[in-house]
Write a protein that holds these residues in place. Sequence first.
Motif, short mmCIF file in Angstrom:
data_model
loop_
_atom_site.label_atom_id
_atom_site.label_comp_id
_atom_site.label_asym_id
_atom_site.label_seq_id
_atom_site.Cartn_x
_atom_site.Cartn_y
_atom_site.Cartn_z
N THR B 353 0.81 -1.22 0.00
CA THR B 353 0.00 0.00 0.00
C THR B 353 0.84 1.27 0.00
O THR B 353 1.74 1.43 0.83
CB THR B 353 -0.90 0.03 1.25
N ARG B 365 -18.92 7.78 2.85
CA ARG B 365 -18.28 6.57 2.32
C ARG B 365 -18.18 6.58 0.80
O ARG B 365 -17.13 6.21 0.23
CB ARG B 365 -19.05 5.32 2.79
N LYS B 381 -1.20 2.15 -5.28
CA LYS B 381 -1.72 1.04 -4.47
C LYS B 381 -2.39 1.65 -3.25
O LYS B 381 -1.71 2.29 -2.44
CB LYS B 381 -0.57 0.11 -4.09
N VAL B 382 -3.68 1.41 -3.15
CA VAL B 382 -4.49 2.21 -2.23
C VAL B 382 -5.39 1.35 -1.36
O VAL B 382 -6.08 0.46 -1.85
CB VAL B 382 -5.40 3.19 -3.03
N GLU B 383 -5.38 1.63 -0.07
CA GLU B 383 -6.36 1.03 0.83
C GLU B 383 -7.35 2.10 1.28
O GLU B 383 -6.94 3.21 1.63
CB GLU B 383 -5.68 0.48 2.10
N LEU B 384 -8.62 1.75 1.29
CA LEU B 384 -9.62 2.59 1.94
C LEU B 384 -9.75 2.05 3.36
O LEU B 384 -9.95 0.83 3.54
CB LEU B 384 -10.95 2.49 1.20
N PHE B 385 -9.64 2.92 4.37
CA PHE B 385 -9.75 2.39 5.74
C PHE B 385 -11.12 1.74 5.91
O PHE B 385 -12.12 2.20 5.36
CB PHE B 385 -9.51 3.47 6.79
N HIS B 386 -11.16 0.67 6.70
CA HIS B 386 -12.31 -0.24 6.72
C HIS B 386 -13.45 0.19 7.61
O HIS B 386 -14.48 -0.47 7.65
CB HIS B 386 -11.83 -1.63 7.12
N TYR B 397 -3.00 3.03 12.14
CA TYR B 397 -2.97 1.88 11.22
C TYR B 397 -1.93 2.14 10.12
O TYR B 397 -1.11 1.28 9.80
CB TYR B 397 -4.36 1.68 10.64
N LYS B 400 1.57 1.87 11.59
CA LYS B 400 1.96 0.49 11.89
C LYS B 400 2.29 -0.28 10.62
O LYS B 400 3.19 -1.12 10.61
CB LYS B 400 0.81 -0.22 12.62
N LYS B 401 1.55 -0.02 9.56
CA LYS B 401 1.80 -0.74 8.30
C LYS B 401 2.79 0.00 7.41
O LYS B 401 3.02 -0.39 6.27
CB LYS B 401 0.47 -0.98 7.57
#
Lengths: 443, 443
Positions: B353, B365, B381-386, B397, B400-401
Amino acid sequence: MSAKILKPQAISGFPEWLPEIRAVEQRWLDTIRSCFESYGFTNIETPSVEALDALLAKGETDKEIYVLRRLQADAEEDDSARLGLHYDLTVPFARYTAQHFNALTFPFKRYQMQRAWRGERPQEGRFREFYQCDIDVIAVDTLPLHFDAEMALIIAELLQRLGVAGFQLHVSNRKILAGYVRALGVDDAVAAIRILDKLDKLGSNGVSEALVDGLGIDAARARQLLALGEIKTKDAGFVDRVKQLGAVDPKLEEGLEELAFVMDQLAGLPEGMVVADLSIARGFDYYTGTVYEGRLIDYPGFGSVVSGGRYDDLAGSFIARKLPGVGISLGLSRLFSKLLAEGLIAPARPVPTEILVVLPSEQRRAEATETAATLRRRGYKVELFHAASKLKRQLAYAEKKRIPFVWFPPFDDEGAHEVKDMAAGIQETADPRTWNATEKPVA
Amino acid sequence: MSAKILKPQAISGFPEWLPEIRAVEQRWLDTIRSCFESYGFTNIETPSVEALDALLAKGETDKEIYVLRRLQADAEEDDSARLGLHYDLTVPFARYTAQHFNALTFPFKRYQMQRAWRGERPQEGRFREFYQCDIDVIAVDTLPLHFDAEMALIIAELLQRLGVAGFQLHVSNRKILAGYVRALGVDDAVAAIRILDKLDKLGSNGVSEALVDGLGIDAARARQLLALGEIKTKDAGFVDRVKQLGAVDPKLEEGLEELAFVMDQLAGLPEGMVVADLSIARGFDYYTGTVYEGRLIDYPGFGSVVSGGRYDDLAGSFIARKLPGVGISLGLSRLFSKLLAEGLIAPARPVPTEILVVLPSEQRRAEATETAATLRRRGYKVELFHAASKLKRQLAYAEKKRIPFVWFPPFDDEGAHEVKDMAAGIQETADPRTWNATEKPVA
């Protein structure tokens, strides 16, 4: 060396491709990896084997497991080294998560693209060795529904990127069937759900018969069960249709809400790519919420090429923590070999080479080698022909291997570099330090 | 589901990495593939298994083979399904070439990067499951010496590209030792060569002793043998040194000429990367010409991480055609795990990510999802927080990642998009359709 000649032959159930097909498979693997990583999933790779008791923890696939045995093992050693090849990637993932629990950050989003093995009788789309491509998310205690939608989104995007036509993802939620069956007061809920799950194979009449004659359910209830199983909508429209059936149950409510959230999140996908399909239940023992089943519309008898769902507790066999998970798996070998058999996979070129550099003569080897190295440094895939053979022979090699460009270094001190575009049949002077292929040749 | 908890544990000899190490291994695999393809080698992948008689055709590794057995196999079935996991990639390649002979174009240049299995006792650098990365060329009847040089060139370039310091490739030609031993009139040539091959382990005195006391060779001849074995030159200088020893034999001549050609072709490599080393013989039974052995200078006791050579007839067990081949193999797991153990592999980030998109609230959202999709379409490369958790938690988060950028979609209708560079601590307004990371974040 042995003088005996062994007949080399394919081993049933263990697929193997020629280079021009393997190149396509490799391109697929690259696309899958790129798609998974674009959503932030991290790769892990686990050993091919797991301890046999780990593989048997769920207790139902024992017949399919390949056990390893050293050819020259002693009798007592045989019992101690109980290792089996993994039959899926879920058990290894669960074991990995439990084993490395303290080193991981949760929710842990991983993808895994590996072979798995099952000692089954091979048939169309079913192999003894096959590639699975899995994504799963696992969290501690609770796992947001966000991920249930994301799984479907990723797999739908992936199948589009792979150019697979006619792929449809069927989504449901196990709580809907379970709650509904309970509301109807059906005695053998498990058996009833298992029958409904076969709706696409048995058809409505077949399901009715199985429910009434097989399970002894009265005709009215069988009709009600069938009415639910036949609900298929392209959006959250299933909610109203279920409500019209009149059954009331808290679990049913929960399932409807969850599935409606998932379908709402998928509204942006091309119409028909995802459907809510209340008949599907999938691997009955594992899944506790969302379930997925992906099929090829054009091959209804072929079964699923994608499957997955949500587990309440994915690593429960290995750790005394509640770790809910949701995952989806693409049966790559199954899908790929089907499309290949149907003539829908166009072979790639049998070599990655983009440019063949001609070797004019042994005297000019140093310059030809340097020309190849220059083009290679500039990112091209380059072969230097292996012998100072007649030009005709060198060109024939390029043609046979479908190499798109042939490069001619100077044949004497007065000569110039030339390059030939094999498809266009055009040859022109060029400088290896600056020349650019009109378009980057495809693999 | 079972209530019993199985202790998840590593299986000795079957390595497995955490995500941040696996990411490095994956980058290595990409580099290796890219390097092999830049020379026009095509990929094949063979099944994990071969028929047991194919694996045993060379008759010497039977103790190490893992045989497959279905857990629930009947007694008679057990005998029929004689499949073993391959212990290298050469036997599968030979079988593949023979089986698909008519579909391939020769010289056939292939690379293969797969796991192999040996049921040996695990120790440092020796695994039961390990990655091998092989390139081989195979031709019909004759194979130009060009390829013997190319193999060495590719592997030297590869180790440079992988950033492995202190790698040295030792090259020789089996004909030199064989011819020289014949010229000296040594009776047990095979044993004498085997002893000389151990020069780096036994030292000069150890070799002398073994030759004189062990084999009964007279001291003068032992000195002559040792004089050859001790020749090590960074270029074709070995030719004169051998000639000074005075032995004359046509095979010796041939070997000197071949090795001189190979060394001349490698003159462009950094000094010391390749040496002609007349002591090495390698897998005595297979090789008939050029032999390679790659070592890490800083770990002299560790043994070879690269090996290979030329075969007169590579697929002789499977086809009645003469198919000479030359190949080289990188013991990836062996090399990688050694550098890892020595602290020379820097872990990558644990996720791919690059951007974490914050989810401001459930109400927003849709916009956050669209923001993530926009960035993803642009190659990030993308994450949407859950979950719409507190901002502090979402940022924790990302930290940490080790996700380098955090994206904040508007928190209300008047708000603007902002992005935070986590390392620099700088936050600024940005447009997801046009923003560019100052530099593409590293994996």
